[in-house]
Design an enzyme around this catalytic site. Structure first.
Site, PDB file in Angstrom:
ATOM      1  N   CYS A 161      51.876  47.993  18.022  1.00 58.54           N
ATOM      2  CA  CYS A 161      50.114  47.638  16.724  1.00 58.54           C
ATOM      3  C   CYS A 161      49.805  49.264  16.256  1.00 58.54           C
ATOM      4  CB  CYS A 161      49.591  46.500  16.899  1.00 58.54           C
ATOM      5  SG  CYS A 161      48.428  46.435  15.650  1.00 58.54           S
TER       6      CYS A 161
ATOM      7  N   CYS B 268      46.033  48.247  15.731  1.00 64.85           N
ATOM      8  CA  CYS B 268      45.260  48.116  16.967  1.00 64.85           C
ATOM      9  C   CYS B 268      44.261  49.205  18.484  1.00 64.85           C
ATOM     10  CB  CYS B 268      46.398  46.712  17.330  1.00 64.85           C
ATOM     11  SG  CYS B 268      46.952  45.500  16.517  1.00 64.85           S
ATOM     12  N   ASP B 269      45.943  50.352  18.149  1.00 66.74           N
ATOM     13  CA  ASP B 269      45.635  50.554  19.523  1.00 66.74           C
ATOM     14  C   ASP B 269      45.827  52.433  19.066  1.00 66.74           C
ATOM     15  OD1 ASP B 269      46.102  48.254  21.019  1.00 66.74           O
ATOM     16  OD2 ASP B 269      47.962  48.397  21.034  1.00 66.74           O
TER      17      ASP B 269
END
Length: 307
Positions: A132, A135-136
């Site tokens: 992701c 997300c990261d």
């Protein structure tokens, strides 16, 4: 065997939020999960895009959500759901060990990223391996990162990563991308995006600090090569956890549950929230939003049964 007002299947952010809203409305709530509460949060090292926290460990956020969700009397049970049977005004939830009945059901079973199944993938998960970019990606500012895949997600997320990373190299097993032409055009026009074609990725390599790159076989020359990068983002597909729900006929051909804006499926009394739904953005925040809506809509639905 008592009948619950609502059975919520899945205790990730969406299911936990639905449990909070439904229990605060004084409903009798059953929360079922096949593992520990928190869902994918338990596989997330740090969360930096959830309001209220600059940074928080995924499992810690899951713990906080669980205690918040269960403070109004939610009953939590472990169980792997095998089938949901629609009996009209009552739904029967069959697990591997028990059978429960409820007047309504909220499905929050989430989805799973498809894995490559190669050495290093599991070892470096959360330490450089991600599924992701939203997300990261922020963990890899001004660093070189690798994206594995050639479809829409791989290309779209690769372009997204150029806002953060020093460079993005897309590694694909074929000699051309499968993504939509508009996405390909953006990637080819971005000077930060590089490509490695005809690559059979064999392992993810690294050290005690984390990922350092990937080893792959050049399918044209048959040479073994290494692409360097501190982050590896894998996009070879995502699949919903709906295998046991086929009898309800509430999914599309790919298995995603389709709902309206009220989180209602085509079966009265059955709702769906979070990553299991057919939607564009799958994040903690969107799952929480879905859960809040479903928790209220279940209350509204139950009121119609007594009218």
């Amino acid at each position: 065997m008592s009948t619950y007002d609502v059975a919520i299947i899945g205790a990730g952010p969406g299911g936990l939020t639905a449990a909070l809203y439904a229990s605060r409305a004084n409903l009798k709530v059953l929360l079922l999960d096949r593992g520990i509460y928190g869902g994918q949060l338990n596989n997330t090292a740090a969360v930096e895009n959830y309001p209220g926290f600059d940074s928080i460990l995924g499992p810690e956020l899951g713990e906080k959500m669980y205690h918040s969700a269960t403070q109004f009397g939610v009953e939590y049970q472990y169980g792997t759901v095998k089938q949901i049977v629609d009996q009209g005004l009552v739904k029967e939830i069959q697990t591997s060990d028990d059978t429960f009945t409820a007047k309504s059901v909220i499905i929050a079973t989430g989805s799973e990223y498809k894995k490559l199944g190669i050495p290093g993938e599991q070892e470096y998960s959360g330490r450089g391996v991600s599924y992701c970019a939203v997300c990261d990606g922020a963990f890899f500012k001004n660093e070189d990162v690798l994206v594995i895949g050639g479809g829409d997600s791989a290309v779209e997320e690769g372009v997204y990563l150029t806002q953060l990373a020093k460079s993005v190299t897309i590694i694909h097993r074929r000699d051309q991308l499968r993504a939509q032409q508009i996405l390909q055009k953006r990637a080819f026009a971005n000077e930060k995006v590089n490509f490695i074609w005809n690559a059979d990725v064999q392992k993810i390599i690294g050290n005690e600090q984390g990922v350092t790159g990937v080893q792959y076989r050049d399918k044209v020359s048959n040479e073994i090569k290494v692409a360097s990068g501190s982050g590896v983002f894998i996009y070879v597909g995502i699949q919903p956890n709906t295998q046991e729900l086929s009898n309800l006929n509430i999914t599309d051909a790919a298995g995603w549950i389709t709902t309206n804006d009220h989180m209602e499926t085509t079966v009265p009394g059955i709702f769906a929230v979070g990553d299991v739904r057919k939607k564009d953005l799958r994040q903690i925040t969107t799952a929480v939003g879905d859960g809040g809506i479903a928790g209220q809509e279940v209350f509204n639905y139950l009121q119609t049964l007594t009218d």
